[in-house]
Write an enzyme that holds these catalytic residues in place. Structure first.
Site: not given
Ligand code: ADP
Ligand code: RBF
Ligand code: MG
Length: 274
Positions: A137, A143, A151, A201, A206, A226, A231
């Site tokens: 992603g 980060k 993703n 997303e 776990h 929701r 925010f």
């Molecule tokens: P990206 O922007 O590449 O999706 P993220 O910071 O969102 O990077 O991290 C997602 C990656 O982290 C997933 O693709 C997976 O390989 C790893 N990962 C490790 N633990 C989890 C978790 N609990 N839920 C989702 N992804 C996880």
């Molecule tokens: N990002 C937002 O800007 N608004 C939200 O309401 C929001 N809700 C989220 C709810 C969940 C359960 C998760 C996992 C992420 C949420 N995010 C939200 C963050 C977004 O989906 C994504 O993780 C970030 O943009 C980083 O790629």
């Molecule tokens: Mg991601």
């Protein structure tokens, strides 16, 4: 409950005949050919209220179009707007409330009885299915938020994306070589980051000790929590997502939702073999 549309009566009747039970859900149906002037004139809504034996001032209009909101306000009614196009909220400022989808309609705000299908902060839905290999992603999840989201490639599921309103949902996630896990996810543009693309997303509830890019991930989504929101700070967004996690974790133990843990779609025999 009335259906009051700018379409002609015959068109409305033929359109809703495709949906079982819809015609019977309305005690009154008014088309624009049954009044002098259509929306944005208030005529259609005033006629609907008259046939319902209701005062306009105690009627609530639910509208997806800008001219419909104008018509509802001109009729002296309260109006909830559900814009049919995303990111168009600013065009609906004359409505009493703008919501993202009908999932967010709260009848009790308007002196009506609340919906009774919400359970412990969640709205159950028919399950829907989406899956594919985990792709890279924007690298923001872990980060910036400390919340990794696995993703999927958006090419594979554009129909699912257009069919389901943005918001926070939950369900079960199956990873080809690992198992089945609880999952909470956002779907949409993530207002805080204002992404250009609508994405899914999913956060798997776990602790994994490694990444699982390219692995096959299958999701069964069983309910809604929701709308997506913006925010004031990163901390408030993170706090909210952890709240979502608790809501999803608790709900997924209810039989209503836990039964989908055994859905065959989650037990993946990927094309790569195992
Ligand atoms: P990206 O922007 O590449 O999706 P993220 O910071 O969102 O990077 O991290 C997602 C990656 O982290 C997933 O693709 C997976 O390989 C790893 N990962 C490790 N633990 C989890 C978790 N609990 N839920 C989702 N992804 C996880
Ligand atoms: N990002 C937002 O800007 N608004 C939200 O309401 C929001 N809700 C989220 C709810 C969940 C359960 C998760 C996992 C992420 C949420 N995010 C939200 C963050 C977004 O989906 C994504 O993780 C970030 O943009 C980083 O790629
Ligand atoms: Mg991601």
């Amino acid at each position: 409950m009335a259906l009051a549309s700018n379409s002609h009566r015959a068109t409305i009747e033929s359109k809703i005949s495709y949906q079982h039970g819809w015609k019977e859900s309305f005690s009154v149906i008014v088309g624009s050919d049954e009044v002098r002037t259509g929306k944005p004139s208030p005529d259609i809504f005033l006629e609907a209220a008259k046939r319902l034996n209701m005062e306009p001032s105690s009627s609530l209009v639910i509208e997806d179009s800008v001219i419909g909101v104008m018509a509802g306000k001109a009729a002296g009614m309260e109006v909830v707007a559900v814009p049919s196009l995303p990111k168009q909220t600013h065009r609906y400022t004359s409505a009493d409330e703008v919501i993202n989808s009908l999932l967010d309609l709260q009848p009790e705000k308007w002196g009506l009885p609340p919906f009774q299908d919400w359970i412990e902060g969640t709205l159950p839905s028919e399950p829907w299915y989406v899956g594919g290999p985990v792709v890279k992603g924007l690298g923001r999840g872990s980060k910036v938020l400390g919340i990794p989201t696995a993703n999927l490639s958006t090419e594979g599921y554009s129909d699912v994306l257009s069919e389901h309103p943005s918001g926070v949902y939950f369900g079960w996630a199956g990873l080809s070589t690992r198992g089945v896990y609880k999952m909470v996810m956002s779907i949409g543009w993530n207002p805080y980051f204002d992404n250009a693309e609508k994405t899914i997303e999913p956060w798997l509830l776990h602790e994994f000790d490694e990444d699982f890019y390219d692995e096959e991930l299958h999701l069964v989504i069983v309910g809604y929590i929701r709308p997506e929101a913006n925010f004031p700070s990163l901390e408030t967004l993170i706090t909210k997502i952890h709240e979502d996690r608790k809501v999803a974790e608790r709900a997924l133990d209810l039989p209503l939702y836990s039964k989908y843990r055994d859905d065959p779609y989650l037990k993946i025999t990927s094309s790569k073999g195992q």
